[in-house]
Design a protein around this motif. Structure first.
Motif, short mmCIF file in Angstrom:
data_model
loop_
_atom_site.label_atom_id
_atom_site.label_comp_id
_atom_site.label_asym_id
_atom_site.label_seq_id
_atom_site.Cartn_x
_atom_site.Cartn_y
_atom_site.Cartn_z
N LEU A 116 -39.75 -6.70 -39.91
CA LEU A 116 -39.87 -5.43 -40.63
C LEU A 116 -41.24 -5.32 -41.29
O LEU A 116 -41.90 -4.27 -41.21
CB LEU A 116 -38.75 -5.34 -41.68
N ILE A 117 -41.68 -6.39 -41.90
CA ILE A 117 -42.99 -6.38 -42.56
C ILE A 117 -44.10 -6.17 -41.52
O ILE A 117 -45.05 -5.41 -41.76
CB ILE A 117 -43.21 -7.67 -43.36
N VAL A 118 -43.96 -6.81 -40.35
CA VAL A 118 -44.97 -6.61 -39.30
C VAL A 118 -45.00 -5.16 -38.85
O VAL A 118 -46.05 -4.56 -38.67
CB VAL A 118 -44.70 -7.56 -38.12
N GLN A 119 -43.83 -4.55 -38.75
CA GLN A 119 -43.79 -3.12 -38.39
C GLN A 119 -44.52 -2.28 -39.43
O GLN A 119 -45.23 -1.34 -39.10
CB GLN A 119 -42.34 -2.63 -38.30
N GLU B 1 -32.74 -5.30 -49.72
CA GLU B 1 -31.60 -4.41 -49.84
C GLU B 1 -31.53 -3.46 -48.65
O GLU B 1 -30.44 -3.06 -48.23
CB GLU B 1 -31.64 -3.64 -51.16
N VAL B 2 -32.68 -3.13 -48.09
CA VAL B 2 -32.69 -2.30 -46.89
C VAL B 2 -31.92 -3.00 -45.77
O VAL B 2 -31.05 -2.42 -45.11
CB VAL B 2 -34.13 -2.01 -46.45
N LEU B 3 -32.19 -4.29 -45.59
CA LEU B 3 -31.54 -5.03 -44.50
C LEU B 3 -30.05 -5.22 -44.76
O LEU B 3 -29.24 -5.23 -43.85
CB LEU B 3 -32.23 -6.39 -44.33
N ASP B 4 -29.68 -5.39 -46.03
CA ASP B 4 -28.27 -5.60 -46.35
C ASP B 4 -27.45 -4.33 -46.21
O ASP B 4 -26.31 -4.35 -45.79
CB ASP B 4 -28.13 -6.09 -47.81
N ILE C 198 -26.19 5.07 -42.92
CA ILE C 198 -27.16 4.83 -43.99
C ILE C 198 -28.47 4.47 -43.30
O ILE C 198 -28.57 3.44 -42.62
CB ILE C 198 -26.74 3.68 -44.92
N HIS C 199 -29.44 5.34 -43.46
CA HIS C 199 -30.67 5.23 -42.70
C HIS C 199 -31.82 4.97 -43.66
O HIS C 199 -32.05 5.73 -44.59
CB HIS C 199 -30.90 6.56 -41.96
N ALA C 200 -32.53 3.87 -43.45
CA ALA C 200 -33.62 3.54 -44.37
C ALA C 200 -34.93 4.14 -43.86
O ALA C 200 -35.16 4.21 -42.65
CB ALA C 200 -33.77 2.03 -44.48
N LEU C 201 -35.76 4.59 -44.81
CA LEU C 201 -37.11 5.05 -44.47
C LEU C 201 -38.07 4.11 -45.18
O LEU C 201 -38.10 4.06 -46.41
CB LEU C 201 -37.29 6.50 -44.95
N CYS C 202 -38.81 3.34 -44.40
CA CYS C 202 -39.68 2.33 -44.99
C CYS C 202 -41.13 2.61 -44.63
O CYS C 202 -41.43 3.29 -43.65
CB CYS C 202 -39.32 0.93 -44.48
N VAL D 165 -30.59 -2.15 -37.68
CA VAL D 165 -30.90 -3.23 -38.61
C VAL D 165 -30.53 -4.60 -38.01
O VAL D 165 -31.15 -5.61 -38.31
CB VAL D 165 -30.16 -2.96 -39.94
N ALA D 166 -29.56 -4.60 -37.13
CA ALA D 166 -29.15 -5.86 -36.52
C ALA D 166 -30.28 -6.52 -35.75
O ALA D 166 -30.30 -7.74 -35.58
CB ALA D 166 -27.96 -5.62 -35.60
N GLU D 167 -31.24 -5.71 -35.29
CA GLU D 167 -32.33 -6.27 -34.49
C GLU D 167 -33.55 -6.64 -35.33
O GLU D 167 -34.59 -6.98 -34.79
CB GLU D 167 -32.76 -5.24 -33.42
N LEU D 168 -33.41 -6.55 -36.66
CA LEU D 168 -34.59 -6.77 -37.51
C LEU D 168 -34.42 -8.00 -38.39
O LEU D 168 -33.30 -8.36 -38.76
CB LEU D 168 -34.80 -5.57 -38.44
#
Lengths: 330, 507
Positions: B235-238, B205-208, B35-39, B227-230
């Motif tokens: 994430l917001i800074v990215q 929900e992206v992180l979960d 499951i790959h998120a695109l943010c 996601v484990a590293e975020l």
């Protein structure tokens, strides 16, 4: 504070506006229209007795009754209410009232006819305007109701005039039927109203985008109702002339008027979707249909062919109007 | 293909619209079962990537590889045949059809003759796989809740033998409980070996839910991170880049005017719960919220466009009845919709008609148009919104998006009876120049003593324009900000609500 935009440059200034370019469809449509007009002129000139004053009078006289009703329908169509399918029964009912009120004299009978016409069609318009009813469905229902009521009250009998005042409507001042004068004068008044008044502007805007007009706070309900009121008055004028011409009236007085009026509006190039069109276009549409019927009549074609050609004209114009609209949007 | 191997690869995709480069050399890959998120924030280019993957836009350059093969996705149908299924933001199910019929809509395997029994078994397994075991196939879809409908959409996508399932904000309009079902379904989908691309504004929900996150900014991929590293903050800074603190917002305490508009207890069933605000003259207020946050519904309700809304509303102390746009306008409330085509402008009519559409009583005498008043009023408005005089006869539909919006905003200004100006996402689809002009129009409106309330998701716009920012999430107000606020805080509240501890906030 004047021009707020003086600072940022406008990059789109150099880009040509798309509307300026003429699309290919538009050119094709123009060519077809020119060819059709040429064909009509050739057909007319080559027809024996077509290009005479007597024949011109005959054409415009036969166009006048349908034309007046079609002017009323034009208001309904421009305002985005598509069509009324209850024109014939309304005209029949008002015609019967007009003739049975002849004992009161011509003017009171006319006023009564106008009042009834405005009431019958105006009520439908109020429902369409304020309650956003579908005009086609509503007028199918009301056409049965009006015809049923008229049949019930008259007992299915033909109404004869109770006086002779009506005959003055059959006058021909200057050798032209009074209904022709009425048609021309009403068309000019209507055209001016549509172009020059707040009512006209509002009607066009509602016809183009009813939701946007509602959101902008324009009086959608009132304007629609007024348009139908005026249409009712014009149907009543048609009714008076038709009844006077026939010197009697029954529930079939309207005949095929509903579809004849729709054909005249469409043949004039007014799109059924609303927001565009004009009274003069409808006038032209009515005359066009009458002229073509006349040519076919003079050339000895049967009634069947005349009716069929009427249908083809409407079809052709509707397709051309559609193509032109598409060409503009492309 | 075993899980863990790259199933879908996006290789240096490029796409431009006119002069804007929407996507520049974006590359990432999604493995089977992942499951790959695109943010990314608005305009980052993620929806363009989704469109290219689902066959709605053709890339200018670069390649899309599915299972090591370069595919040319010319249309949605071709994309579907290649195993790409898209679940859109907008529900595209038909309420009047049954569940089974909806599942078969647009199915490439549908034949002229249906074999109900065989199809029935297949559809049953589909429904079970998204957790809808309790729903009968012949039930009308209209009886289901909105979350269940979304699940039906996902089941339909799965039924197309999808290898890549793209979910574009599937939970934007759902409640928490409904979202939970959708997450469960998405996990099941991934467990069957599909690659899942998940686009969402809800970072929590992206992180979960997700395994990896690809963040885009200004059309380029910033990073793909497990996601484990975020954390929420990294994430917001990215997403926002460096220097997320913004200073120098206009402090407008000196123009504190009288209360113009008060709203209390505004509710729209299913959309907004108990919203209240008071607007003062000469100030700009913003509602910051993503799709489904209710920000747009608040504006529409105040403008009288939502008959189902209820609230107590006053303008200058006088009560106004909701549900009637004409009544709201008489009370001095002007509204600029985000859908200017459907409920704003009259596109086939010239600029002049559009600008003066709401001013007909002022330019007529006894109902007849007065050419002198008409052209005077027109000249004032043209100056105000900076439109070329030569354009007045052009149909509005032929103007650029920015100029159309200027006409729309201009129509609401330049008259003294407007007290409150409401704008729903006023610069959507508007270029940079047009944006500056519309911002100038708003400032001009406040200088004339109007109160302005607009909704936006653009942090820059919120920062530049608003004196007060109210963040909204899932139909409720999160917090009211006055003075300086960090972008990170705003974005966090817009995407995540107030549910978790907030980062340090400046007063």
């Amino acid at each position: 504070m004047n021009n707020l935009l003086s600072a940022p440059a406008r990059p789109e200034a150099s880009v040509p506006e798309p509307a300026r370019r003429r699309s290919r469809t538009e050119v094709v449509v123009t060519v077809i229209v020119v060819l059709a007009v040429l064909a009509a002129i050739v057909a007319g000139l080559s027809t024996h007795r077509f290009a005479t004053i007597a024949n011109a009078k005959a054409i415009i006289t036969s166009a006048s009754l349908v034309g007046i009703a079609a002017l009323g329908l034009t208001l309904i169509t421009i305002g985005g209410s598509a069509v009324s399918l209850a024109i014939s029964p309304s005209v029949a009912a008002v015609g019967m009232i007009f003739l049975s009120a002849q004992s009161l004299g011509l003017v009171p009978a006319l006023v009564l006819a106008l009042a009834c016409g405005i009431l019958i069609t105006g009520l439908q318009g109020a429902v369409v305007g304020y309650a956003a009813a579908n005009p086609v469905l509503l007028t199918i229902a009301t056409s049965f109701a009006i015809a049923g009521l008229a049949t019930g009250i008259s007992g299915g009998e033909t109404v004869s005039p109770t006086g002779t005042g009506y005959d003055r409507l059959n006058a021909t001042p200057g050798g032209v039927a009074l209904s022709v004068y009425a048609l021309v004068v009403l068309a000019l008044i209507l055209e001016w109203t549509l172009r020059r008044t707040a009512f006209g502007r509002t009607l066009y805007l509602i016809g183009e985008n009813r939701r946007a007009a509602w959101a902008a706070g324009l009086p959608v309900g009132r304007t629609t109702a007024v348009a139908w009121f005026a249409a009712g008055a014009l149907f009543a004028v048609t009714a008076a002339f038709t009844a006077a011409f026939n010197t009697s009236a029954n529930v079939n007085l309207g005949g095929t008027l509903t579809f004849d009026a729709i054909a005249a509006v469409l043949a004039g190039g007014t799109p059924i979707s609303g927001g565009r069109g004009s009274a003069l276009r409808t006038l032209a549409g009515a005359v066009l249909i009458a002229a073509v019927s006349d040519i076919l009549l003079l050339r000895g074609y049967s009634t069947g062919v005349q009716i069929m050609v009427k249908g083809l004209i409407v079809l052709l114009v509707v397709i051309l109007v559609h193509l032109r609209a598409k060409g503009r949007n492309a | 293909m075993s899980p863990g191997e790259d199933l879908v690869r996006v290789d240096r995709l490029v796409k431009s619209f006119g002069n804007t480069r929407a996507v520049r050399a974006a590359s990432f890959s999604v493995a089977a079962g992942e499951i790959h998120a695109l943010c990314g924030h608005n305009g980052a280019g993620k929806s363009t990537v989704v469109k290219m993957l689902s066959g709605q836009e053709a890339p200018d350059d670069g390649a899309i590889l599915i299972g090591d093969q370069v595919v040319d996705l010319r249309s949605r149908r071709v994309a579907q045949r290649n195993g790409v299924a898209l679940v859109d933001q907008e529900l595209s199910v038909v309420p009047s059809l049954t569940v089974a019929e909806n599942l078969m809509l647009g199915d490439l395997r549908a034949r002229w003759i249906n074999r109900p029994r065989a199809a029935g078994r297949r559809l049953r397994t589909l429904l079970d796989s998204v957790g809808l075991a309790h729903v009968e196939l012949d039930r009308p879809l209209g009886e289901l809740g909105i979350g269940e409908r979304q699940l039906i959409e996902i089941a339909r996508a799965l039924g197309q033998d999808a290898r890549l399932v793209i979910l574009d904000e599937p939970t934007a309009t759902l409640s928490d409980v409904e979202s939970a079902y959708v997450y469960e379904a998405i996990r099941n989908v991934a467990a069957t070996g599909c690659a899942v691309l998940f686009v969402s504004h809800r970072l929590g929900e992206v992180l979960d839910l997700c395994d990896k996150v690809t963040v885009m900014r200004d059309g380029a991929v910033v990073a793909t991170t497990p996601v484990a590293e975020l954390t929420l903050d990294s994430l917001i800074v990215q997403m926002l880049g460096e220097a997320p603190l913004r200073l120098g917002r206009r402090t407008a305490a000196d123009v504190e005017g009288a209360e113009v508009l008060t709203v209390s207890g505004l509710s729209v069933p299913g959309r907004v719960r108990d919203f209240s605000i008071a607007l003062r003259a000469g100030r700009v207020y913003a509602l910051a919220g993503q799709l489904g946050s209710g920000a747009s519904d608040v504006l529409r309700a105040i403008a009288g466009l939502l008959p189902s809304a209820s609230a107590e509303l006053t303008v200058d102390g006088t009560a106004v009845r909701l549900g009637h746009p004409a009544g709201a306008i008489r009370a001095g409330i002007a509204f600029v919709s985000n859908d200017r085509k459907a409920e704003g402008l009259f596109l086939r009519r010239p600029v002049s008609w559009n600008l003066l559409a709401t001013r007909l009583p002022q330019v007529t005498r006894l109902g007849v148009l007065d050419p002198r008043r008409w052209s005077e009023a027109l000249a004032v408005l043209l100056d105000l919104c900076g439109l070329d005089r030569k354009r007045t006869t052009h149909a509005v539909g032929s103007l650029s998006g920015g100029n159309q919006q200027k006409v729309f905003v201009g129509r609401c200004l330049g008259r003294d009876d407007v007290r409150v100006l409401l704008l729903d996402d006023p610069t959507r689809g508007v270029d940079v120049g047009g944006r500056a002009a519309i911002h100038a129009l708003l400032r001009d409106a406040t200088d004339r003593g109007m109160a302005v309330l607009f909704s936006s998701t653009e942090l820059e716009e919120l920062g530049d324009l608003a004196d007060v920012v109210v963040t909204m999430h899932q139909g409720e107000v999160v917090r009211r900000h006055e003075g300086d606020t960090a972008d990170t805080v705003l974005l966090r509240e817009m995407t995540h609500g107030a549910s978790t501890a907030l980062v340090e906030e400046r007063p």
